[in-house]
Scaffold this motif. Structure first.
Motif, PDB file in Angstrom:
ATOM      1  N   GLY A  10       0.635  -1.105  -0.218  1.00  0.00           N
ATOM      2  CA  GLY A  10      -0.133   0.771   0.340  1.00  0.00           C
ATOM      3  C   GLY A  10       0.528   1.241   0.199  1.00  0.00           C
ATOM      4  N   LEU A  11       0.126   2.269   0.066  1.00  0.00           N
ATOM      5  CA  LEU A  11       0.648   3.524   0.052  1.00  0.00           C
ATOM      6  C   LEU A  11       0.831   4.554   0.888  1.00  0.00           C
ATOM      7  CD1 LEU A  11      -0.468   5.082  -3.247  1.00  0.00           C
ATOM      8  CD2 LEU A  11       1.787   4.082  -3.200  1.00  0.00           C
ATOM      9  N   LEU A  12       1.966   5.280   1.250  1.00  0.00           N
ATOM     10  CA  LEU A  12       2.276   5.556   2.661  1.00  0.00           C
ATOM     11  C   LEU A  12       1.201   6.562   3.196  1.00  0.00           C
ATOM     12  CD1 LEU A  12       5.301   6.751   4.456  1.00  0.00           C
ATOM     13  CD2 LEU A  12       4.707   8.809   2.897  1.00  0.00           C
ATOM     14  N   GLY A  13       0.640   5.613   4.246  1.00  0.00           N
ATOM     15  CA  GLY A  13      -0.763   6.453   4.791  1.00  0.00           C
ATOM     16  C   GLY A  13      -2.051   5.775   4.491  1.00  0.00           C
ATOM     17  N   ALA A  14      -1.445   4.745   4.318  1.00  0.00           N
ATOM     18  CA  ALA A  14      -2.220   3.632   3.834  1.00  0.00           C
ATOM     19  C   ALA A  14      -2.999   2.051   5.113  1.00  0.00           C
ATOM     20  CB  ALA A  14      -2.084   2.693   2.245  1.00  0.00           C
TER      21      ALA A  14
END
Length: 507
Positions: free
Chosen positions: A295-299
């Protein structure tokens, strides 16, 4: 395999000839050579301890060499200091950014070099010139915006703008994307390419070989403080770079071989984390299975692991370990149930740097390592010696403070303290962040060994190659929810990114 350098064509902008540097008990560099062309991005790679940082510090004026020369435009220069290097047009952008968060962008760009008029700081000129240099790096922010309100990617652009404002012709970038999201990293690469096209030269240091292959015109490899070889862009492959770095062939870089999983070791049913309480999470990890979380950063990946480990108690839902319900309110609850956590920031959360290896190894097991209310020193030593041997921790003694170990060996100590506890479930958050390629391979081998013994592993990684190479399955998170699950045969960068960005129909 060694490429021709710019020195054989047009004269290089920056050269290092025969650089040697000794520290007490350590020969950090021995007769190292480097040539950087005008408008070139040169990658610098090597294992931890290969000499990359020492070389960069010499070129940036932080350290002076014991032997050898630094040449600029073909002429030897004595840099002497960071200020001296900057005066020559060489700027170092540290991994830990050197910005004053309470000041605005313009003030940071000209900090210590403020133009003056009539004895006073010329604020109008600072703002005007800051606006111009921000345009060069594509940062669409007002010069008077406070740096503390910027993202990490934007702060990197401020550091680049700061260097360009001092007429830097050479940028030395040390692990610039280690804490950036994929979008921020892509934007940084765009800026670097634009600067290269305008004649700015870049020395790019990174453990992420995919970045080096995508961005750099050549790569210079260091090993044990010496030149190991160079490769031009057309010869840059993962295997070739790794072979130069470690001096051996790592053709099977990801050693994971799927095998039949056992009974469910960890199950989450309707789990809601404090970070994203609006989403209920459902998943299972079986004994002997390695499940990646992408997942992306902050997911919400790290917050998921922290909730499973009791660092941030769940808002709702159930967690089961080997079929028994667990409500982890504290890490002690999770440890008692057989869960271990290798955290993202090992130095801040995983180990106590000043303590000896053997004391770190016993930290989660203090309740088991005592007799009659006193610590069982003999038992602690026995466990520590076994973990150091089993995990191949490179150290003269388990009495050595952990701070003296390389990043990869520090990570082994973090893993070893949980292995001594014989956990059912091992949670790993960015297990290979900040360690060299050889140490990464060793961590992968340990993960494979643990899974083969029946341990369940749930690991978070921002490295998609790592997720694809080491996972039996992958859970992909998007804005706090599990957007989808991919089997090993379905894993690809495109499939992961579709789910991670919420663009897949299943999301």
């Amino acid at each position: 395999m060694t490429a021709s350098s710019p020195a054989e064509g047009p004269s290089p902008l920056l050269e290092a000839r025969g650089l040697t540097k000794r520290f007490p008990g350590v020969l950090a560099l021995r007769d190292v050579h480097l040539a950087l062309g005008r408008g070139e991005v040169l990658g610098i790679v090597g294992e931890n301890g290969a000499g990359k940082s020492t070389l960069m510090k010499i070129l940036a004026g932080v350290e002076a060499p014991d032997a050898g020369d630094v040449l600029l435009d073909g002429r030897p220069v004595a840099l002497g200091s960071v200020r001296g290097a900057l005066a020559c047009g060489i700027a170092l952008i540290h991994q830990e950014l050197n910005l004053a968060e309470n000041l605005d962008i313009a003030a940071n760009i000209f900090l210590g070099r403020e133009p003056r008029r009539g004895g006073f700081i010329d604020e109008h000129r600072i703002e005007r010139e800051a606006r111009a240099v921000l345009a060069r790096v594509g940062l669409d922010h007002a010069p008077r915006a406070i740096v503390g309100g910027l993202s990490l990617g934007q702060r990197h652009l401020v550091e680049i703008a700061k260097a360009l404002s001092a007429d830097a012709r050479v940028l030395i970038m040390d692990e610039p994307t280690s804490c950036l999201s994929r979008h921020e990293a892509d934007n940084l690469f765009r800026v670097v390419r634009e600067l290269r096209d305008k004649g700015i030269s870049v020395l790019y240091i990174s453990h992420r070989l995919g970045e080096v292959k995508a961005l750099c015109d050549r790569v210079l490899v260091l090993r044990d403080g010496e030149n190991a070889g160079e490769l031009p862009r057309e010869q840059m492959t993962h295997d070739r770079i790794v072979k130069l770095m470690v001096g051996r062939d790592l053709s099977q870089f990801y050693p994971h071989v799927p095998h039949p999983p056992g009974e469910p070791a960890l199950a989450a049913e309707g789990l809601r984390t404090p970070r994203h309480p609006e989403h209920a999470l459902h998943f299972t990890v079986r004994a002997g299975e390695i499940v990646g979380v992408a997942g992306l950063l902050g997911a919400g990946r790290t917050s998921l692991l922290k909730t499973l480990f009791g660092v941030t108690p769940a808002v709702a839902g159930a967690v089961r370990v080997a079929g028994r319900e667990l409500a982890p309110r504290t890490p002690r609850d999770a440890i008692a149930a057989g869960i271990g956590l290798v955290p993202e920031d090992r130095q801040e959360q995983g180990i106590i740097l000043e303590m000896a290896i053997r004391h770190n190894m016993s930290l989660p097991n203090l309740r088991r390592s005592h007799r009659y209310g006193f610590l069982d020193w003999r038992g602690e030593r026995r466990i520590s010696a076994q973990m150091v041997r089993d995990l191949d921790v490179r150290t003269p003694s388990d009495e050595e403070p952990v701070q003296h170990l390389s990043g990869g060996n520090q990570q082994k100590v973090v893993i070893g303290k949980w292995l001594a506890m014989a956990p059912r479930v091992l949670l790993m958050d960015e297990p290979t962040r900040g360690i060299d390629v050889g140490a990464k391979h060793e961590i992968y081998q340990l993960m494979e060994r643990f899974a083969a013994s029946g341990m369940a592993i749930l690991f978070v990684s921002s490295d998609m190659e790592e997720v694809m190479g080491m996972s039996d399955r992958a859970l992909v998170m998007h804005e706090g929810r599990i957007a989808g699950e991919l089997g090993r045969a379905e894993l690809s960068e495109e499939a992961i990114m579709d789910l991670a960005t919420g663009s897949d129909a299943a999301a």
